[in-house]
Enzyme design. Structure first.
Site, PDB file in Angstrom:
ATOM      1  N   GLN A  39       0.816  -1.218   0.000  1.00 42.72           N
ATOM      2  CA  GLN A  39       0.000   0.000   0.000  1.00 42.72           C
ATOM      3  C   GLN A  39       0.851   1.270   0.000  1.00 42.72           C
ATOM      4  OE1 GLN A  39      -2.505  -0.904   3.392  1.00 42.72           O
ATOM      5  NE2 GLN A  39      -4.208  -1.347   2.022  1.00 42.72           N
ATOM      6  N   ASN A  40       2.160   1.144   0.153  1.00 38.64           N
ATOM      7  CA  ASN A  40       3.007   2.325   0.064  1.00 38.64           C
ATOM      8  C   ASN A  40       3.021   2.778  -1.395  1.00 38.64           C
ATOM      9  OD1 ASN A  40       5.496   4.015  -0.216  1.00 38.64           O
ATOM     10  ND2 ASN A  40       5.590   3.573   1.981  1.00 38.64           N
ATOM     11  N   GLN A  41       2.859   4.049  -1.616  1.00 33.83           N
ATOM     12  CA  GLN A  41       2.690   4.586  -2.965  1.00 33.83           C
ATOM     13  C   GLN A  41       4.004   5.051  -3.604  1.00 33.83           C
ATOM     14  OE1 GLN A  41      -0.014   7.589  -1.683  1.00 33.83           O
ATOM     15  NE2 GLN A  41      -1.783   6.260  -1.852  1.00 33.83           N
TER      16      GLN A  41
END
Length: 166
Positions: A39-41
């Site tokens: 989920q880290n962008q």
């Protein structure tokens, strides 16, 4: 409480942009990869900066693509005690030698900080006095709850630092 340590820098000698995080989260530490949490962008945001789909690449290829584009990557914290992955839980932080890395990068145009904690600690280390332009970025972390679309323009503003012949 466990002491957690950052990874070595990813940096070619001709880097024009240095992106600094605070300290890798637990998922990244477990996988020994920068920005490993799905989920880290970070990889999606940087895709816009380097005009290449980094998300579709294997991790090692992502690092090569960053180096090829003139991007260096590291963290302001070398090690710290922290329960979990939030920056708010960081205790007893020991700095990485970022100023020494910057001194070895003669083509460096900008130092970008991925999130408020990285910026605050980096400025405390004196990184704002080294010459390259300082850029504050909204955190790529999933804990920073504004959406990627809202973050992307600030990240896209890094692309001009990479422009021109090398």
């Amino acid at each position: 409480m466990t002491r957690k340590s950052s990874f070595p820098p990813v940096a070619a000698d001709d880097a024009r942009l240095l992106v600094l995080g605070s300290l890798p989260g637990d998922r990244s530490l477990a996988e020994a990869r920068y920005y490993a949490h799905p989920q880290n962008q970070f990889w999606a945001l940087m895709s816009g900066v380097v005009a290449r789909d980094l998300v579709a690449l294997a991790y090692d290829e992502r690092l090569v693509a960053l180096r090829d584009a003139g991007v260096a990557l590291w963290d302001v914290i070398g090690s710290a005690h922290r329960v979990g992955s939030t920056d708010a839980a960081i205790l007893d932080a020991q700095d990485n030698a970022v100023a020494e890395l910057v001194a070895r990068l003669p083509d460096l145009r900008a130092i970008a900080f991925n999130g408020a904690t990285a910026l605050k600690l980096g400025l405390r280390q004196g990184l704002g006095t080294l010459g390259p332009q300082i850029v504050a970025l909204p955190s790529s972390s999933p804990l920073h709850t504004i959406g990627r679309a809202a973050k992307q323009p600030a990240w896209d503003a890094l692309a001009p630092f990479l422009a021109g012949p090398r």
